[in-house]
Enzyme design. Structure first.
Site, PDB file in Angstrom:
ATOM      1  CE1 TYR A  73      -4.335   1.153   0.283  1.00  0.00           C
ATOM      2  CE2 TYR A  73      -3.419   2.738   1.829  1.00  0.00           C
ATOM      3  CZ  TYR A  73      -4.460   2.313   1.020  1.00  0.00           C
ATOM      4  OH  TYR A  73      -5.607   3.051   0.949  1.00  0.00           O
ATOM      5  CG  ASN A 155     -15.721   2.160   4.149  1.00  0.00           C
ATOM      6  OD1 ASN A 155     -14.744   2.233   3.410  1.00  0.00           O
ATOM      7  ND2 ASN A 155     -15.918   1.126   4.927  1.00  0.00           N
ATOM      8  CB  VAL A 184     -17.451   2.481  -0.419  1.00  0.00           C
ATOM      9  CG1 VAL A 184     -17.692   3.700  -1.303  1.00  0.00           C
ATOM     10  CG2 VAL A 184     -16.187   2.691   0.423  1.00  0.00           C
ATOM     11  NE  ARG A 204     -18.390 -11.066  -5.788  1.00  0.00           N
ATOM     12  CZ  ARG A 204     -17.319 -11.067  -5.007  1.00  0.00           C
ATOM     13  NH1 ARG A 204     -16.119 -11.215  -5.535  1.00  0.00           N
ATOM     14  NH2 ARG A 204     -17.411 -10.928  -3.696  1.00  0.00           N
ATOM     15  NE  ARG A 206     -23.744 -11.443  -3.724  1.00  0.00           N
ATOM     16  CZ  ARG A 206     -22.693 -10.762  -3.285  1.00  0.00           C
ATOM     17  NH1 ARG A 206     -22.300 -10.888  -2.049  1.00  0.00           N
ATOM     18  NH2 ARG A 206     -22.037  -9.945  -4.080  1.00  0.00           N
TER      19      ARG A 206
END
Lengths: 373, 373
Positions: A73, A155, A184, A204, A206
């Protein structure tokens, strides 16, 4: 009104008032190898000038924190030689809420008992007690509760910043985002709804997709679609109906790869695509024609940079805006679990490493909040 | 001082004063199938109010013109039913310089004999004579010569716009571009040099690479490197030496794919990547981290949009700036060939189709300028 799901997992109920503990590592690398929960030297009695002594109440684990531990990072923590550890060590953690226990000389804007959050990055919040400079913290309203206070600095401001800084949006305008069930993403849905903006939320597929759609809708999402639905040829027509032909001006991206390509193609002319994450680890891949002929602009957003480039007054005002939304019950805590750190160093280290691996794989699904008790 | 390479290929020297000819197509598609050079109806005697009668002197073929013929370009030409062709047809061409032969009522800002260029897109310039609205043209200084006048409205303004509109650059600042030997690339080198900016110019490797490097250097390029050299690990150190560690603020891209990824990685913090072409036909593929952590912004530039969003005064002032550079011998014509259209429709069609296929393949290397004689 907004669901707040939180579960407290109590691994230990024995309180140790005298000891200071932290999640530390002496060299960057695989969290499952380098991290440990450890007793560290207690704080000196005298609080330095301009500093405050803080007892951390809750400290979140963000995906970025894992990248810091991995050493990949851009923001680096400070290595410390005063922890009483065999070798100098880092304390993990970027975010958290603490209660002021004592004030150093010259600190007048805070009082014992106040709650504060860190506005300087990488101060090391995975710790039970800390001395921090008062200019690096901001007081936070206790009425928002521990979980929302602990997660208030990264966030929600990211969501607010992306909705505010790139395109001027009016009531009824549409925003499209992927990874919409991220912390977020949930903030985006709620802040957008509070501003009467409409959101198209891509997630996504699921097993429990209907439950997820219902949950995001309950937060204020206008539409929730899967990546597959977004990529379907019928989506163009559906989007036209939803937006009544008005071009979508803003796209928010934390995925990258194909998901973002599909999202970008649905943006209108002169739109902004703002990226704040890369969950798929794939690069942004965008047809050049979108830039040339549709005047797309692709930006990045990093809350750390926002803090670095804004004044303390601007930071305070931004946090106030978020707090006001929370107090008006328009912005809830993210779905979360509180992990009370087990007393045994060995148990604590094992549990934490397991959780971190799941979070790194993007499969945890809830924000994990550490509690030293 | 600046080399001007031009070769005139005379396929026909017989002049036909009476006939009007054009490169036309009645449906979009493969240029080698749909295009033909054809005699068309002469213009009516009376020039409409607000219009001028123009004899085209030189009309360039730009890669974008081929995309228009293919039907894949966002700007569409107007189909015409007054050309005397068996079915309504389009006239190709977007750019060109013409000489004013007659004035319609109400046109006071132009005189017979003036040279004009089109500032409205897709007027159809691959034609020997045309009536155009005076508001859609701008007078151009004859002293720049036919080749520079014919190519003044697209490539030099694109270079100027990209160097002006995205980042504030100071003397000594670096700009990096790929496709640096394109017509726009050559303009970028020269305009940047005139502004005392430094350029790093990326080109494809080729047999005559030394000659090309020499040529671009003679235009004012500070450095010329191949894609391979750019991708080499040593480039980071070299760039640091060249720029003395100062981050590159602006990258210009007409290639896409890997070439652009490599270029973008060399940009400094807060840089702009501006794309105006996609010669490789590959998408822009960029690590998300460049956007988030280095605050890269990726824009597109399209001269057509620039014209649409700027006033006649701004257009005039922009063209004056370009003209001044040309008259100061700081901006030459692109490398070009003049193709005098053969008299026989069959020969003319065949030659033109061949040339267009080479240009479409990105392998022509020189700007082709059509001349109806």
């Amino acid at each position: 009104m907004i669901p707040r799901r939180g579960a407290v997992f109590l691994f230990s109920t024995i309180r140790h008032f005298s000891s200071r503990r932290a999640v530390i590592y002496s060299s960057t690398g695989d969290p499952a190898q380098v991290l440990s929960v450890s007793k560290i030297s207690p704080l000196p009695d005298s609080v330095p000038v301009g500093h405050i002594a803080v007892k951390l109440l809750l400290s979140p684990i963000n995906p970025a924190d894992i990248n810091v531990v991995q050493g990949v990072y851009p923001s680096k923590p400070k290595i410390r030689d005063n922890l009483g550890t065999p070798s100098p060590a880092f304390i993990g953690g970027n975010e958290g809420v603490g209660q002021v226990e004592r004030l150093g000389d010259g600190v007048t804007e805070l009082a014992v008992g106040d709650w504060v959050v860190m506005t300087k990055p990488q101060l090391g919040t995975w710790v039970s007690h800390a001395h921090v400079e008062s200019k690096d913290v901001t007081k936070v309203d206790k009425r928002v509760g521990e979980a929302r206070a602990a997660t208030i600095t990264v966030n929600p401001p990211t969501a607010r910043g992306m909705l505010s800084d790139f395109r001027s949006l009016e009531e009824g305008d549409y925003v499209i985002q992927n990874g919409a069930n991220s912390a977020v993403g949930q903030s985006v849905i709620q802040i957008a709804a509070a501003r009467k903006l409409r959101t198209i939320n891509v997630v996504r597929d699921r097993p429990n997709i209907d439950e997820l759609k219902k949950h995001l809708t309950s937060l204020g999402a206008t539409h929730v679609v899967t990546d597959q639905e977004l990529a379907d040829v019928s989506m163009k027509t559906r989007l036209k109906e939803w937006t009544q032909g008005k071009g979508i001006k803003l796209g928010l991206n934390c995925v990258g790869g194909k998901s973002t390509t599909a999202l970008a193609k649905h943006l209108g002319s002169n739109a902004a695509l703002v990226s704040y994450g890369a969950m798929s680890k794939g690069p942004l891949s965008l047809p050049t024609g979108l830039f040339i002929f549709k005047n797309l602009t692709s930006y990045g957003y990093w809350q750390t940079r926002w803090y670095e480039t804004h004044s303390p007054e601007e930071r305070q005002s931004m946090l106030q805006e978020i707090t006001d939304l929370m107090l008006a019950d328009k912005l809830g805590a993210p779905e979360h679990e509180i992990l009370v750190i087990p007393e045994s160093e060995k148990d604590a280290t094992r549990v934490l490493r397991e959780k971190l691996m799941l979070i790194d794989a993007g499969r945890y699904g809830k924000k994990l909040l550490l509690k030293f008790d």
